[in-house]
Design a protein around this motif. Sequence first.
Motif, PDB file in Angstrom:
ATOM      1  N   VAL A  90       0.847  -1.202   0.000  1.00 28.83           N
ATOM      2  CA  VAL A  90       0.000   0.000   0.000  1.00 28.83           C
ATOM      3  C   VAL A  90       0.878   1.245   0.000  1.00 28.83           C
ATOM      4  N   ARG A 143       2.107   2.091  -3.333  1.00 31.74           N
ATOM      5  CA  ARG A 143       1.078   2.734  -4.163  1.00 31.74           C
ATOM      6  C   ARG A 143       0.897   4.190  -3.754  1.00 31.74           C
ATOM      7  N   LEU A 144       0.957   4.422  -2.430  1.00 28.73           N
ATOM      8  CA  LEU A 144       0.735   5.787  -1.940  1.00 28.73           C
ATOM      9  C   LEU A 144       1.861   6.720  -2.364  1.00 28.73           C
ATOM     10  N   ILE A 168       1.001   8.620  -5.293  1.00 28.74           N
ATOM     11  CA  ILE A 168      -0.146   9.521  -5.195  1.00 28.74           C
ATOM     12  C   ILE A 168       0.242  10.882  -4.622  1.00 28.74           C
ATOM     13  N   ASN A 182      -6.222  14.422  -2.275  1.00 32.31           N
ATOM     14  CA  ASN A 182      -6.029  14.968  -3.623  1.00 32.31           C
ATOM     15  C   ASN A 182      -7.330  15.015  -4.401  1.00 32.31           C
ATOM     16  N   ALA A 183      -8.176  14.047  -4.116  1.00 32.64           N
ATOM     17  CA  ALA A 183      -9.458  13.983  -4.829  1.00 32.64           C
ATOM     18  C   ALA A 183     -10.292  15.214  -4.525  1.00 32.64           C
ATOM     19  N   ALA A 184     -10.281  15.612  -3.251  1.00 32.48           N
ATOM     20  CA  ALA A 184     -11.042  16.791  -2.843  1.00 32.48           C
ATOM     21  C   ALA A 184     -10.501  18.033  -3.556  1.00 32.48           C
ATOM     22  N   GLU A 220     -11.689  18.121  -7.006  1.00 31.19           N
ATOM     23  CA  GLU A 220     -13.096  18.534  -7.103  1.00 31.19           C
ATOM     24  C   GLU A 220     -13.225  20.040  -7.009  1.00 31.19           C
ATOM     25  N   ARG A 260     -15.866   1.251 -23.360  1.00 33.17           N
ATOM     26  CA  ARG A 260     -16.042  -0.202 -23.482  1.00 33.17           C
ATOM     27  C   ARG A 260     -16.052  -0.557 -24.958  1.00 33.17           C
ATOM     28  N   PRO A 261     -15.121  -1.384 -25.361  1.00 32.72           N
ATOM     29  CA  PRO A 261     -14.904  -1.601 -26.791  1.00 32.72           C
ATOM     30  C   PRO A 261     -16.133  -2.043 -27.556  1.00 32.72           C
ATOM     31  N   VAL A 262     -16.915  -2.931 -26.973  1.00 40.38           N
ATOM     32  CA  VAL A 262     -18.080  -3.440 -27.713  1.00 40.38           C
ATOM     33  C   VAL A 262     -19.090  -2.328 -27.951  1.00 40.38           C
TER      34      VAL A 262
END
Lengths: 178, 167
Positions: free
Chosen positions: B59, B62-63, B66, B71-73, B76, B90-92
């Motif tokens: 984890v 991965r962090l 980031i 960061n998401a806030a 936004e 989606r390919p189809v």
Amino acid sequence: MEDTEVISRCLSGEREAFELLVRKYQAPLLALSANILRDLEEARDVTQESFTKAFVNLGNFDHDRSFKSWLYSITVHECIDRKRRAGSFFRKLDGLGREAGPRPFAGPEEAAPTDHGLNRLLQALSPRERTAVSLSFVEGYNAREIGQVMNCSEKTVRVHIFRSKSKLRRLLKEKRYA
Amino acid sequence: MRNDRQEKQAGRPLPFWKRPAGKQIPGSGTGPLGADPEVPEGMFYRAADFEKEDLWPAVSERLERIGQPGNAAANEEKGRPVRPPMFLFRPVYAALTFLVITGAVLLLIGPGRNAREEAAIVRPTVQSRPQATIDSAYIQGKQARVMTFVQPNVPEISFFWIGSQDN
């Protein structure tokens, strides 16, 4: 230390504080995702991804809500999403030639108390049903709490659990008296 | 709604999903679960099964990529980039959408325009328009009418019908 305190430390830029949350919730989260996905490798990946998402969205966390429920909610949605993507046409094409079905446990060092019999029966349930059943029986959550985690109504949760029980009961009966 | 303890006090067996693992036979209410080789002890993974797991290194890795939490806030607040609808990824669905739109465009615009252009080339003058003539003739001693269609680039077609005047 309370979760809210740890979250505040994380938000103030102390990333190492998040380790406390990961270590606290990694086992229940792994169990939950393993119960939904029935694939340990996938469950590990989903759990890591859930922690990452939680970290990224920590600023959006509602402090009036339980952090555990919020984390569970992220994990459940990630699991269901993963299952849905795994069932897509192109993913199936991609998986042709590989061994079919989930790979529950890799070696003897990974104790698998549930890796037979009933474990296989659980695969007859849909991911949502497995989620509801797992949260109810393992975590002891009630319908309202499960509804909050799964983002659905209490009634829907009860339907999921009722159907799961019926399916399991029928399958157990078939298995037992066949 | 009664809880487990109340159920026990009432002398009823607990439903199989509430019974402790390895103690009961599902559905029967008696006997040890382990006695049946077909039925294993546990049904669900529990947190205790993963006590030795340590996900923090993975984890943490991965962090690293980031950066800071929340960061998401921040995204936004800044306004997230506008993305096309998810189904287009989606390919189809993307392929079907492409085919439907292309087909519709070709059907509505392409053939109509071509037909008009072709018509202008094939029938530029009045003389080249299709013509029909009706003649009289005797077939097997009976009077008949013969209708002949003549049109450019098409073999001549004749119809005839035998009249009943002489019968």
